[in-house]
Design a protein around this motif. Sequence first.
Motif, mmCIF file in Angstrom:
data_model
loop_
_atom_site.group_PDB
_atom_site.id
_atom_site.type_symbol
_atom_site.label_atom_id
_atom_site.label_comp_id
_atom_site.label_asym_id
_atom_site.label_seq_id
_atom_site.Cartn_x
_atom_site.Cartn_y
_atom_site.Cartn_z
ATOM 1 N N LEU A 206 0.821 -1.212 0.000
ATOM 2 C CA LEU A 206 0.000 0.000 0.000
ATOM 3 C C LEU A 206 0.855 1.263 0.000
ATOM 4 O O LEU A 206 0.487 2.271 -0.609
ATOM 5 C CB LEU A 206 -0.949 0.005 1.198
ATOM 6 N N HIS B 232 -4.601 1.199 -5.347
ATOM 7 C CA HIS B 232 -4.960 0.484 -4.130
ATOM 8 C C HIS B 232 -6.166 -0.415 -4.333
ATOM 9 O O HIS B 232 -6.294 -1.436 -3.659
ATOM 10 C CB HIS B 232 -5.242 1.467 -2.997
ATOM 11 N N TRP C 246 -6.801 -4.103 -2.278
ATOM 12 C CA TRP C 246 -7.764 -4.234 -1.192
ATOM 13 C C TRP C 246 -8.655 -5.473 -1.264
ATOM 14 O O TRP C 246 -8.945 -6.059 -0.218
ATOM 15 C CB TRP C 246 -8.608 -2.973 -1.078
#
Length: 89
Positions: A27, A35, A39
Amino acid sequence: VEYITFLKDHPGCTTVTNVRRSINRALQSLPVSQHEKVWPVILEWIHSPEKDAADNLPAWRIPLESRVRVVRRYCLFNPLYRNEFAEFL
């Protein structure tokens, strides 16, 4: 992402701390626009079920505090996830 997936899929090979550190490095090194690729893998790992008594395979034993911190961090990235975070608690 592939390395995190590998770590996530092999709970007996590494520790929760190593996976969490790998996630943090991913990250931090990626721009925020990417991102969204990381995730889903992280959330899948966080929501992975505990080990069943009949199952002899290793499973993750992620402490509740670590789960809450990761989900709280995801809420900063995606504020729409707050309702699901409330259900998670």
